[in-house]
Design a protein around this motif. Structure first.
Motif, PDB file in Angstrom:
ATOM      1  N   ILE A   9       9.874  18.924 -47.252  1.00  0.00           N
ATOM      2  CA  ILE A   9       8.568  18.288 -47.443  1.00  0.00           C
ATOM      3  C   ILE A   9       8.121  17.590 -46.162  1.00  0.00           C
ATOM      4  CG2 ILE A   9       7.352  16.444 -48.690  1.00  0.00           C
ATOM      5  CD1 ILE A   9       9.116  17.269 -51.156  1.00  0.00           C
ATOM      6  N   ILE A  10       9.032  16.850 -45.528  1.00  0.00           N
ATOM      7  CA  ILE A  10       8.691  16.169 -44.273  1.00  0.00           C
ATOM      8  C   ILE A  10       8.325  17.197 -43.207  1.00  0.00           C
ATOM      9  CG2 ILE A  10       9.630  14.772 -42.376  1.00  0.00           C
ATOM     10  CD1 ILE A  10      11.286  13.297 -44.593  1.00  0.00           C
ATOM     11  N   GLY A  11       9.072  18.289 -43.136  1.00  0.00           N
ATOM     12  CA  GLY A  11       8.755  19.349 -42.177  1.00  0.00           C
ATOM     13  C   GLY A  11       7.389  19.962 -42.435  1.00  0.00           C
ATOM     14  N   LEU A  12       7.082  20.223 -43.681  1.00  0.00           N
ATOM     15  CA  LEU A  12       5.783  20.799 -44.049  1.00  0.00           C
ATOM     16  C   LEU A  12       4.637  19.843 -43.720  1.00  0.00           C
ATOM     17  CD1 LEU A  12       4.190  23.097 -45.393  1.00  0.00           C
ATOM     18  CD2 LEU A  12       4.557  21.943 -47.582  1.00  0.00           C
ATOM     19  N   VAL A  13       4.818  18.567 -44.061  1.00  0.00           N
ATOM     20  CA  VAL A  13       3.783  17.574 -43.767  1.00  0.00           C
ATOM     21  C   VAL A  13       3.599  17.441 -42.248  1.00  0.00           C
ATOM     22  CG1 VAL A  13       3.174  15.119 -43.947  1.00  0.00           C
ATOM     23  CG2 VAL A  13       4.057  16.323 -45.936  1.00  0.00           C
ATOM     24  N   THR A  14       4.690  17.480 -41.490  1.00  0.00           N
ATOM     25  CA  THR A  14       4.605  17.436 -40.031  1.00  0.00           C
ATOM     26  C   THR A  14       3.803  18.612 -39.501  1.00  0.00           C
ATOM     27  OG1 THR A  14       6.726  16.287 -39.882  1.00  0.00           O
ATOM     28  CG2 THR A  14       5.967  17.419 -37.893  1.00  0.00           C
ATOM     29  N   PHE A  15       4.078  19.787 -40.023  1.00  0.00           N
ATOM     30  CA  PHE A  15       3.356  21.001 -39.633  1.00  0.00           C
ATOM     31  C   PHE A  15       1.859  20.848 -39.907  1.00  0.00           C
ATOM     32  CE2 PHE A  15       1.991  25.397 -40.649  1.00  0.00           C
ATOM     33  CZ  PHE A  15       2.298  26.006 -39.435  1.00  0.00           C
ATOM     34  N   LEU A  63       4.980   8.621 -41.904  1.00  0.00           N
ATOM     35  CA  LEU A  63       4.180   7.663 -41.131  1.00  0.00           C
ATOM     36  C   LEU A  63       4.607   7.650 -39.667  1.00  0.00           C
ATOM     37  CD1 LEU A  63       3.879   4.682 -43.630  1.00  0.00           C
ATOM     38  CD2 LEU A  63       1.992   6.049 -42.707  1.00  0.00           C
ATOM     39  N   GLY A  64       5.903   7.785 -39.420  1.00  0.00           N
ATOM     40  CA  GLY A  64       6.388   7.859 -38.043  1.00  0.00           C
ATOM     41  C   GLY A  64       5.857   9.091 -37.330  1.00  0.00           C
ATOM     42  N   VAL A  65       5.893  10.223 -37.999  1.00  0.00           N
ATOM     43  CA  VAL A  65       5.350  11.460 -37.421  1.00  0.00           C
ATOM     44  C   VAL A  65       3.853  11.308 -37.176  1.00  0.00           C
ATOM     45  CG1 VAL A  65       4.828  13.884 -37.933  1.00  0.00           C
ATOM     46  CG2 VAL A  65       7.115  12.996 -38.364  1.00  0.00           C
ATOM     47  N   LEU A  66       3.133  10.771 -38.144  1.00  0.00           N
ATOM     48  CA  LEU A  66       1.694  10.569 -37.992  1.00  0.00           C
ATOM     49  C   LEU A  66       1.396   9.604 -36.840  1.00  0.00           C
ATOM     50  CD1 LEU A  66      -1.172  11.096 -39.028  1.00  0.00           C
ATOM     51  CD2 LEU A  66      -0.817   9.238 -40.676  1.00  0.00           C
ATOM     52  N   GLY A  67       2.152   8.526 -36.756  1.00  0.00           N
ATOM     53  CA  GLY A  67       1.952   7.547 -35.695  1.00  0.00           C
ATOM     54  C   GLY A  67       2.169   8.129 -34.312  1.00  0.00           C
TER      55      GLY A  67
END
Length: 97
Positions: A9-15, A63-67
């Motif tokens: 899920i984190i990988g998909l959201v990052t993508f 949030l870290g990836v988004l930031g």
């Protein structure tokens, strides 16, 4: 066997975040120019700060990836400005360069 989908899920959201930010940087430079760097800076700092205080591991990671994507976008706005000057992207005729 218990499967853990958090990483997927984190990988998909990052993508998805990276995919959204590519055209977002182009539009931000077109409409706001270098001012958009301040928006990305503020947004990046806020997202990273919230990633530090949230209890959820997944939300903290997202949030870290988004930031950090926001912070990376500062560099991309500068690069986009150069691409516009090279004629690879259209200039906003209503904005002074």
């Amino acid at each position: 066997l218990k499967m853990n989908f958090e990483g997927i899920i984190i990988g998909l959201v990052t993508f998805v975040i990276i995919g959204i930010f590519h055209p977002l940087v182009i539009k931000a430079e077109y409409f706001f120019g270098r001012v958009s760097m301040w928006i990305f800076l503020f947004s990046g700092i806020v997202c990273v700060a919230f990633s530090l205080i949230t209890d959820s591991f997944s939300l903290s990671a997202i949030l870290g990836v988004l930031g950090f994507t926001c912070l990376w976008s500062i560099k991309e706005v500068i690069d986009q400005e150069k691409r516009v000057k090279e004629g690879r992207y259209p200039k906003n005729p209503r904005r002074k360069y």
